[in-house]
Design an enzyme around this catalytic site. Structure first.
Site, PDB file in Angstrom:
ATOM      1  CG  HIS A  58       2.819  -1.068 -45.028  1.00 32.23           C
ATOM      2  ND1 HIS A  58       1.747  -0.103 -45.283  1.00 32.23           N
ATOM      3  CD2 HIS A  58       3.219  -1.784 -43.706  1.00 32.23           C
ATOM      4  CE1 HIS A  58       1.477  -1.257 -43.474  1.00 32.23           C
ATOM      5  NE2 HIS A  58       2.627  -1.471 -43.053  1.00 32.23           N
ATOM      6  CG  HIS A 124      -1.751   0.662 -34.224  1.00 31.07           C
ATOM      7  ND1 HIS A 124      -0.289  -0.370 -33.237  1.00 31.07           N
ATOM      8  CD2 HIS A 124      -1.124   0.303 -34.649  1.00 31.07           C
ATOM      9  CE1 HIS A 124       0.300  -0.799 -34.571  1.00 31.07           C
ATOM     10  NE2 HIS A 124      -0.711  -0.304 -35.527  1.00 31.07           N
TER      11      HIS A 124
END
Length: 205
Positions: A58, A124
């Protein structure tokens, strides 16, 4: 804590500790978690404590976002390192996984005697569940290590899916990498749909 000494007993006065937190994309209540951790470490000066932001691949969080995520007092009083998976100079090789993945982890984190992995647990879509070892990998890992773990062979595996851990090669390698980073202590929470804490889990990975 489960199967672990209390955190206060794991860190000597002169040692360095790294506390890994999620970035702005996660709903982790990091200010509450950090307050609980720091309350256990009154014998450590702030310069011996580093807050690591587990970015994985990220983008870097802005100064304003860091204050929102961590609280102004944390940003003001503690060193903060945001992982940069794209800069190999910030990484150090710590080993090779059973699948042959070379493991590169943030070198400043590896300089810490104790590494506290924080996060929250939820399903997830390929790692089975978030939290746990994901703070180390992908959170604090180098790009090549992340891309191989997240590669086509793993993603295409039939057990790489929501809520599956047993036999999930991607999940299992995440934990293998986390265990290579010696000195890990876990502090994870579960949340309800109002983002209130419903459970706290601490100790051995």
């Amino acid at each position: 804590p489960t199967n672990s000494y209390p955190l206060a007993d794991m860190v000597g006065t002169g040692q360095k500790i790294g506390i890994i937190v999620n970035d702005i994309t996660r709903a982790t209540p990091s200010p509450i978690i950090l307050q609980a951790i720091l309350a256990e470490l009154p014998h450590l000066p702030p310069e011996n404590i580093t807050i690591f932001v587990a970015l994985g691949t990220h983008r870097q969080n802005t100064p304003t976002e860091l204050k929102t995520m961590l609280g102004e007092d944390i940003v003001k009083n503690y060193s903060i390192v945001q992982n940069n998976a794209f800069d190999s100079d910030t990484q150090v090789r710590i080993g090779v996984t059973r699948s042959g993945n070379e493991v590169f982890i943030n070198r400043h984190l590896m300089d810490c005697s104790v590494k506290v992995l924080t996060g929250f647990i939820e399903p997830h879509f390929f790692a089975g569940f978030s939290g746990g070892g994901k703070a180390i990998m992908p959170g604090m890992a180098g790009l090549d290590t992340i891309l191989r773990n997240h590669g086509t062979e793993n993603i295409a595996h039939p057990r790489v899916n929501w809520g599956i851990t047993d036999g999930n090669p991607l999940y299992e390698e995440i934990w293998e990498v986390a265990e290579m980073a010696v000195g890990a202590f876990l502090l994870n929470v579960t949340l309800n749909n109002q983002q209130a804490i419903t459970g706290v889990f601490a100790g051995d990975l």
